[in-house]
Structure formats: C-alpha cells, structure tokens
Design an enzyme around this catalytic site. Structure first.
Site, PDB file in Angstrom:
ATOM      1  N   HIS A 101      37.753  32.719  42.559  1.00  0.00           N
ATOM      2  CA  HIS A 101      39.077  33.330  42.421  1.00  0.00           C
ATOM      3  C   HIS A 101      39.687  33.755  43.749  1.00  0.00           C
ATOM      4  O   HIS A 101      40.872  34.105  43.795  1.00  0.00           O
ATOM      5  CB  HIS A 101      39.022  34.526  41.458  1.00  0.00           C
ATOM      6  CG  HIS A 101      40.251  34.653  40.612  1.00  0.00           C
ATOM      7  ND1 HIS A 101      40.298  35.394  39.449  1.00  0.00           N
ATOM      8  CD2 HIS A 101      41.495  34.122  40.736  1.00  0.00           C
ATOM      9  CE1 HIS A 101      41.516  35.321  38.913  1.00  0.00           C
ATOM     10  NE2 HIS A 101      42.252  34.559  39.681  1.00  0.00           N
ATOM     11  N   ASP A 128      41.573  38.089  33.294  1.00  0.00           N
ATOM     12  CA  ASP A 128      40.327  38.276  34.042  1.00  0.00           C
ATOM     13  C   ASP A 128      39.557  39.447  33.451  1.00  0.00           C
ATOM     14  O   ASP A 128      40.153  40.381  32.893  1.00  0.00           O
ATOM     15  CB  ASP A 128      40.682  38.582  35.510  1.00  0.00           C
ATOM     16  CG  ASP A 128      39.570  38.289  36.497  1.00  0.00           C
ATOM     17  OD1 ASP A 128      38.394  38.450  36.138  1.00  0.00           O
ATOM     18  OD2 ASP A 128      39.881  37.921  37.640  1.00  0.00           O
ATOM     19  N   HIS A 130      37.914  41.199  35.584  1.00  0.00           N
ATOM     20  CA  HIS A 130      37.930  42.057  36.766  1.00  0.00           C
ATOM     21  C   HIS A 130      39.344  42.158  37.334  1.00  0.00           C
ATOM     22  O   HIS A 130      40.114  41.208  37.261  1.00  0.00           O
ATOM     23  CB  HIS A 130      37.016  41.479  37.852  1.00  0.00           C
ATOM     24  CG  HIS A 130      35.636  41.131  37.368  1.00  0.00           C
ATOM     25  ND1 HIS A 130      35.350  39.904  36.809  1.00  0.00           N
ATOM     26  CD2 HIS A 130      34.494  41.847  37.359  1.00  0.00           C
ATOM     27  CE1 HIS A 130      34.064  39.885  36.470  1.00  0.00           C
ATOM     28  NE2 HIS A 130      33.526  41.049  36.784  1.00  0.00           N
ATOM     29  N   ASP A 132      39.998  42.504  40.560  1.00  0.00           N
ATOM     30  CA  ASP A 132      40.033  41.815  41.859  1.00  0.00           C
ATOM     31  C   ASP A 132      40.949  42.543  42.852  1.00  0.00           C
ATOM     32  O   ASP A 132      41.709  41.921  43.592  1.00  0.00           O
ATOM     33  CB  ASP A 132      40.461  40.351  41.699  1.00  0.00           C
ATOM     34  CG  ASP A 132      39.431  39.531  40.936  1.00  0.00           C
ATOM     35  OD1 ASP A 132      38.284  40.006  40.803  1.00  0.00           O
ATOM     36  OD2 ASP A 132      39.760  38.437  40.463  1.00  0.00           O
ATOM     37  N   HIS A 145      36.093  36.894  46.422  1.00  0.00           N
ATOM     38  CA  HIS A 145      36.660  36.638  45.088  1.00  0.00           C
ATOM     39  C   HIS A 145      36.939  37.927  44.321  1.00  0.00           C
ATOM     40  O   HIS A 145      37.615  37.881  43.287  1.00  0.00           O
ATOM     41  CB  HIS A 145      35.789  35.657  44.271  1.00  0.00           C
ATOM     42  CG  HIS A 145      34.516  36.231  43.712  1.00  0.00           C
ATOM     43  ND1 HIS A 145      33.811  35.600  42.705  1.00  0.00           N
ATOM     44  CD2 HIS A 145      33.801  37.346  44.012  1.00  0.00           C
ATOM     45  CE1 HIS A 145      32.719  36.311  42.415  1.00  0.00           C
ATOM     46  NE2 HIS A 145      32.707  37.360  43.197  1.00  0.00           N
ATOM     47  N   ASP A 231      40.989  33.390  35.102  1.00  0.00           N
ATOM     48  CA  ASP A 231      39.568  33.433  35.433  1.00  0.00           C
ATOM     49  C   ASP A 231      38.816  33.238  34.129  1.00  0.00           C
ATOM     50  O   ASP A 231      39.032  33.979  33.162  1.00  0.00           O
ATOM     51  CB  ASP A 231      39.231  34.787  36.066  1.00  0.00           C
ATOM     52  CG  ASP A 231      37.807  34.883  36.577  1.00  0.00           C
ATOM     53  OD1 ASP A 231      36.896  34.354  35.906  1.00  0.00           O
ATOM     54  OD2 ASP A 231      37.596  35.510  37.633  1.00  0.00           O
ATOM     55  N   ASP A 233      36.022  34.055  33.231  1.00  0.00           N
ATOM     56  CA  ASP A 233      35.268  35.219  32.741  1.00  0.00           C
ATOM     57  C   ASP A 233      36.147  36.212  31.979  1.00  0.00           C
ATOM     58  O   ASP A 233      35.643  37.201  31.442  1.00  0.00           O
ATOM     59  CB  ASP A 233      34.464  35.891  33.853  1.00  0.00           C
ATOM     60  CG  ASP A 233      35.281  36.713  34.847  1.00  0.00           C
ATOM     61  OD1 ASP A 233      36.407  37.133  34.523  1.00  0.00           O
ATOM     62  OD2 ASP A 233      34.777  36.953  35.969  1.00  0.00           O
ATOM     63  N   GLU A 276      36.585  30.027  38.520  1.00  0.00           N
ATOM     64  CA  GLU A 276      35.278  30.624  38.235  1.00  0.00           C
ATOM     65  C   GLU A 276      34.505  29.922  37.126  1.00  0.00           C
ATOM     66  O   GLU A 276      33.523  30.469  36.606  1.00  0.00           O
ATOM     67  CB  GLU A 276      35.394  32.134  37.919  1.00  0.00           C
ATOM     68  CG  GLU A 276      35.989  32.964  39.056  1.00  0.00           C
ATOM     69  CD  GLU A 276      35.041  33.213  40.230  1.00  0.00           C
ATOM     70  OE1 GLU A 276      33.873  32.773  40.181  1.00  0.00           O
ATOM     71  OE2 GLU A 276      35.488  33.859  41.216  1.00  0.00           O
TER      72      GLU A 276
END
Length: 307
Positions: A101, A128, A130, A132, A145, A231, A233, A276
């Site tokens: 990412h 996402d 996260h 980030d 990332h 992303d 995830d 990712e």
C-alpha cells in the site's frame, strides 16, 4: 441503468518494498491469473494491460532513520506516478495492481495533480483494516506501507510528501476511510488531530455498512473524481486469507459487495488501487478470485434484481 465506463488501463506494480512480509510483489500476476482483464472485458469495458512498472529489487534491510527502503520506495512510487498520470492524460482509467500500500503515494499523487489541472474535486475512499497514518516517529517497524495517507497529507519524508512537486497532494478532508479496525495509539492521535473521516468497524456494526458508505460518499457530485484505494485486508480474513496483515472482524462478503455496488452507483469512479494481495499466504488464489468478483461489482455487476 447501464453505466458507461472509460477505457481501463491495468498497471502492475510488483513490489513488496514497503511491507513487513514478502509476497505482495506477486499480487499483480495473481490478479491477472484470476482473470481481472477478462472479467471487466465481459462487462463491456475496454481493457488494456500495460504491463508492469519497474523499480529496484527489495533489499530487505533494517530501517534507516525511521524508514525501511526509503529510496527504493521513492523510485517505485515515482515510476507509478508517471504511469498513472500518463493513463489519465490519455483519457483512461488507471487500475493499479499492487504491490503493497505504500504505492498509493504514487498513484494518488498523480490523480491529485490531474484533478487540480482539470478543476475536478477529488474524493479518496480508503478501504482498509488500517488507517496508514503513521509517521517514522510513531511506527517502530519503519514499513512505509503504514504511512501512505500521512505522506499524501504532508506528514513524512520530503521525498514522498513532495513526490509530485506539490506538498501536500491531499488535504485530510478529501479522504474517507472505511473498515478500519487496527490503529496504533499515536496514529489515532494524529488522525484526530488532522480530522480524517473514519468509519471504523464499530461505526459499521452500530449503523450498518449502507450508512457508512452513504456518509463517505456525501458531497460526491458530477465534478468529483472518485479514487478508491482498496487494501485487500479490508476484508475479513475468513473470506480473504491472502494478505500479510490479517485483522479479524472485517466486512463480510455481502458487506463488501454493498460497498462496491454503492460506489458503482455514483458513476464517479475514476481510478483504483488494489493492494496487499499476497498469493504466498493465499489458498488456491481464492483471495484473488474474490478481488476480481468485487472489482466487477465496482463496474456495475449487481447481485440484486435491479434494472
């Protein structure tokens, strides 16, 4: 209603230069094998796979002054920025096949420049687990990332915050984050300080995915360029095991489909990151197949009986 989409360009970015696990570098090929180009073509979208941008190999070394592989990260992002801008300038929709990412710094810097030059509003949807929004002061790993949103908003090394010659590429109020469920304490402080709009899983559990996406898309109009940074995830690991940083409690299949369908309904999708995906950790390319399915929904494939 049949949506007319601009021609699409797939841009492979085969690197895990900003990640903490090896393997995301194989993500672009996994998506190709899963039939992404063919699936979009079957929906009437003109698709051109322009191949992969190239950059330095991953040296897999320890952080230096708070950042791992910073010069290599900059090189990959610069190459992607140029490739992304070239496709936008040619009237095409760039789809970045990552890679990790950190690469969103390059793609979104290019999109932001294109929007400024054409007087378009930019809205970034960050799907996402996260946020980030780390900086080198916050994260001990130094993995870039975990930093792209912060870098895009002007927090980070000048090599990335000024990648496009303009700092910052984004203002925090242009970003909407959905599905967040793993945020470091200091990162949380930064997010609040900069007033990033976050629809985390607690919000989604309490209010439903429909309301979260409606809020994230509020204000999007005919002059808005919508960039989706997806992303993998973001998804619950039970349906998407092929990622390096799994976080339980993410959106299920139906919720993820709803997100994509609601974005498609706006007709404003202008560019897309898919990042990712880690085939090393996947199960028979199951996650890549799911990604293709969800991207089809971004391009108007509805699971519902609607016109």
């Amino acid at each position: 209603m049949t949506m007319q989409y601009p021609p699409v360009s797939l841009i492979g970015v085969p690197t895990d230069i900003g990640a903490g696990h090896r393997g995301a570098s194989m993500g672009p090929e996994a998506m190709r094998i899963a039939g992404l180009a063919q699936a979009l073509g079957a929906r009437g979208v003109e698709v051109r796979d322009i191949g992969n941008v190239e950059g330095p190999r991953n040296p897999w070394t320890a952080p230096v002054e708070g950042y791992r592989h910073l010069q290599e990260v900059v090189a990959w992002n610069h190459a992607l920025m140029e490739a992304t801008y070239a496709e936008l300038a040619a009237g095409r929709m760039p789809i970045m096949l990552g890679g990790d990412h950190c690469l969103a710094v390059g793609s979104i810097t290019a999109v932001a420049r294109w929007c400024r030059e054409h007087g378009r509003k930019l809205r970034v949807l960050w799907l996402d687990a996260h946020s980030d929004f780390n900086t080198s002061d916050v994260t001990p790993s130094g993995n870039v990332h975990g930093m792209p949103v912060a870098c895009l908003c002007g927090l980070g090394p000048a090599e990335l915050t000024e990648l496009g010659g303009t700092a910052p590429a984004l203002r925090p109020e242009q970003v909407r984050q959905i599905g967040i469920r793993s945020v470091d304490p200091e990162e949380k402080r930064l997010i609040k300080q900069h007033r990033v709009d976050v629809y985390d899983m607690r919000y989604i559990d309490e209010n439903g995915m429909k309301r979260a996406v409606e809020a994230a898309l509020d204000g999007v109009d005919e002059n808005t360029h919508l960039h989706v940074s997806f992303d993998v995830d973001f998804l619950d690991p039970s349906i998407a095991p092929g990622v390096g940083t799994t976080v339980p409690g993410g959106p299920n299949y139906r919720e993820a489909q709803l997100v994509m369908e609601m974005i498609a309904d706006t007709g404003r999708l202008g560019s897309l990151d898919i990042v990712e995906l880690n085939p090393v950790l996947d199960n028979h390319n199951l996650t890549a197949d799911l990604v293709v399915d969800l991207v089809e929904s971004l391009f108007g494939k509805s699971t519902l009986m609607r016109d």
